[in-house]
Design a protein around this motif. Structure first.
Motif, PDB file in Angstrom:
ATOM      1  N   ALA A   5     -32.177 -22.755  37.300  1.00  0.00           N
ATOM      2  CA  ALA A   5     -31.931 -23.100  38.696  1.00  0.00           C
ATOM      3  C   ALA A   5     -33.087 -22.574  39.535  1.00  0.00           C
ATOM      4  N   TYR A   6     -33.409 -23.288  40.568  1.00  0.00           N
ATOM      5  CA  TYR A   6     -34.426 -22.851  41.514  1.00  0.00           C
ATOM      6  C   TYR A   6     -33.789 -21.922  42.534  1.00  0.00           C
ATOM      7  N   PRO A   7     -34.568 -20.993  43.100  1.00  0.00           N
ATOM      8  CA  PRO A   7     -34.021 -20.140  44.153  1.00  0.00           C
ATOM      9  C   PRO A   7     -33.457 -20.999  45.288  1.00  0.00           C
ATOM     10  N   GLY A   8     -32.357 -20.546  45.865  1.00  0.00           N
ATOM     11  CA  GLY A   8     -31.733 -21.269  46.967  1.00  0.00           C
ATOM     12  C   GLY A   8     -30.241 -21.009  47.012  1.00  0.00           C
ATOM     13  N   ARG A   9     -29.553 -21.752  47.902  1.00  0.00           N
ATOM     14  CA  ARG A   9     -28.107 -21.602  48.083  1.00  0.00           C
ATOM     15  C   ARG A   9     -27.386 -22.652  47.240  1.00  0.00           C
ATOM     16  N   TYR A  10     -26.338 -22.199  46.534  1.00  0.00           N
ATOM     17  CA  TYR A  10     -25.590 -23.072  45.643  1.00  0.00           C
ATOM     18  C   TYR A  10     -24.096 -22.787  45.750  1.00  0.00           C
ATOM     19  N   ARG A  11     -23.321 -23.772  45.343  1.00  0.00           N
ATOM     20  CA  ARG A  11     -21.890 -23.625  45.088  1.00  0.00           C
ATOM     21  C   ARG A  11     -21.705 -23.963  43.629  1.00  0.00           C
ATOM     22  N   ALA A  12     -21.024 -23.116  42.899  1.00  0.00           N
ATOM     23  CA  ALA A  12     -20.825 -23.343  41.474  1.00  0.00           C
ATOM     24  C   ALA A  12     -19.802 -24.454  41.272  1.00  0.00           C
ATOM     25  N   SER A  13     -20.130 -25.376  40.401  1.00  0.00           N
ATOM     26  CA  SER A  13     -19.217 -26.471  40.085  1.00  0.00           C
ATOM     27  C   SER A  13     -19.438 -26.863  38.634  1.00  0.00           C
ATOM     28  N   VAL A  14     -18.370 -26.854  37.865  1.00  0.00           N
ATOM     29  CA  VAL A  14     -18.486 -27.182  36.446  1.00  0.00           C
ATOM     30  C   VAL A  14     -17.259 -27.969  36.007  1.00  0.00           C
ATOM     31  N   GLY A  15     -17.393 -28.619  34.887  1.00  0.00           N
ATOM     32  CA  GLY A  15     -16.249 -29.290  34.287  1.00  0.00           C
ATOM     33  C   GLY A  15     -15.361 -28.265  33.603  1.00  0.00           C
ATOM     34  N   THR A  16     -14.198 -28.715  33.194  1.00  0.00           N
ATOM     35  CA  THR A  16     -13.251 -27.818  32.542  1.00  0.00           C
ATOM     36  C   THR A  16     -12.883 -28.380  31.177  1.00  0.00           C
ATOM     37  N   PRO A  17     -13.018 -27.585  30.130  1.00  0.00           N
ATOM     38  CA  PRO A  17     -12.640 -28.060  28.791  1.00  0.00           C
ATOM     39  C   PRO A  17     -11.138 -28.349  28.710  1.00  0.00           C
ATOM     40  N   VAL A  18     -10.768 -29.297  27.891  1.00  0.00           N
ATOM     41  CA  VAL A  18      -9.362 -29.634  27.687  1.00  0.00           C
ATOM     42  C   VAL A  18      -8.623 -28.390  27.178  1.00  0.00           C
TER      43      VAL A  18
END
Length: 154
Positions: A5-18
């Motif tokens: 990831a590059y420096p900066g502001r983020y919100r974490a968002s990921v998929g979810t395993p079954v």
């Protein structure tokens, strides 16, 4: 797993395993699930915590042949970020089941017709609060919730 990831502001968002739900996102020893974080050139690790003790919801929808049952979090910020939205389609007899639900408070609604773009309307959360059934989902517990099929208000 690692990601660049590059420096900066983020919100974490990921998929979810079954079979799991996302319980928390840890950054610098604090939960940042619904927060923006600032990443530097060499940030500390971001830890995604999944749990397998999610709740379940099942029931019948009156006149619900092929209706869509939707659970949305009663946390308006999570709804706005599209976190923890659950959906199931009823069978011909109006029965539905949703597994691996993150424990918490939800609005439940059965819709005979579903236009998914309506969920992106600024008024959607308010509409859900007025017409949906409130339900609390507990860890590793099945909630029986019988609903009536509705048409989304104009």
């Amino acid at each position: 797993m690692q990601a660049e990831a590059y420096p900066g502001r983020y919100r974490a968002s990921v998929g979810t395993p079954v079979g799991y739900y996302l319980d928390s996102v840890l950054f610098e020893h604090r939960d940042v699930l619904d927060q923006e974080i600032e990443l530097s050139v060499a940030p500390p690790p971001l830890v995604f915590v999944y749990r397998s003790d999610g709740g379940r919801a099942r029931g019948t929808v009156e006149k619900g042949n092929r209706a869509n049952v939707i659970l949305i979090p009663r946390n308006e910020l999570w709804f706005a970020q599209r976190l923890f939205l659950y959906q199931a389609r009823c069978d011909e007899a109006g029965h539905y089941r949703i597994n691996d639900i993150r424990p918490g408070d939800y609005y439940a609604l059965a819709l005979s017709q579903m236009d998914w773009s309506l969920l992106y309307s600024p008024a959607a959360f308010t509409v859900f609060g007025k017409i949906a059934t409130r339900v609390t989902v507990e860890r590793d517990t099945e909630t029986v919730l019988d609903l009536k099929a509705q048409v989304w208000p104009e």
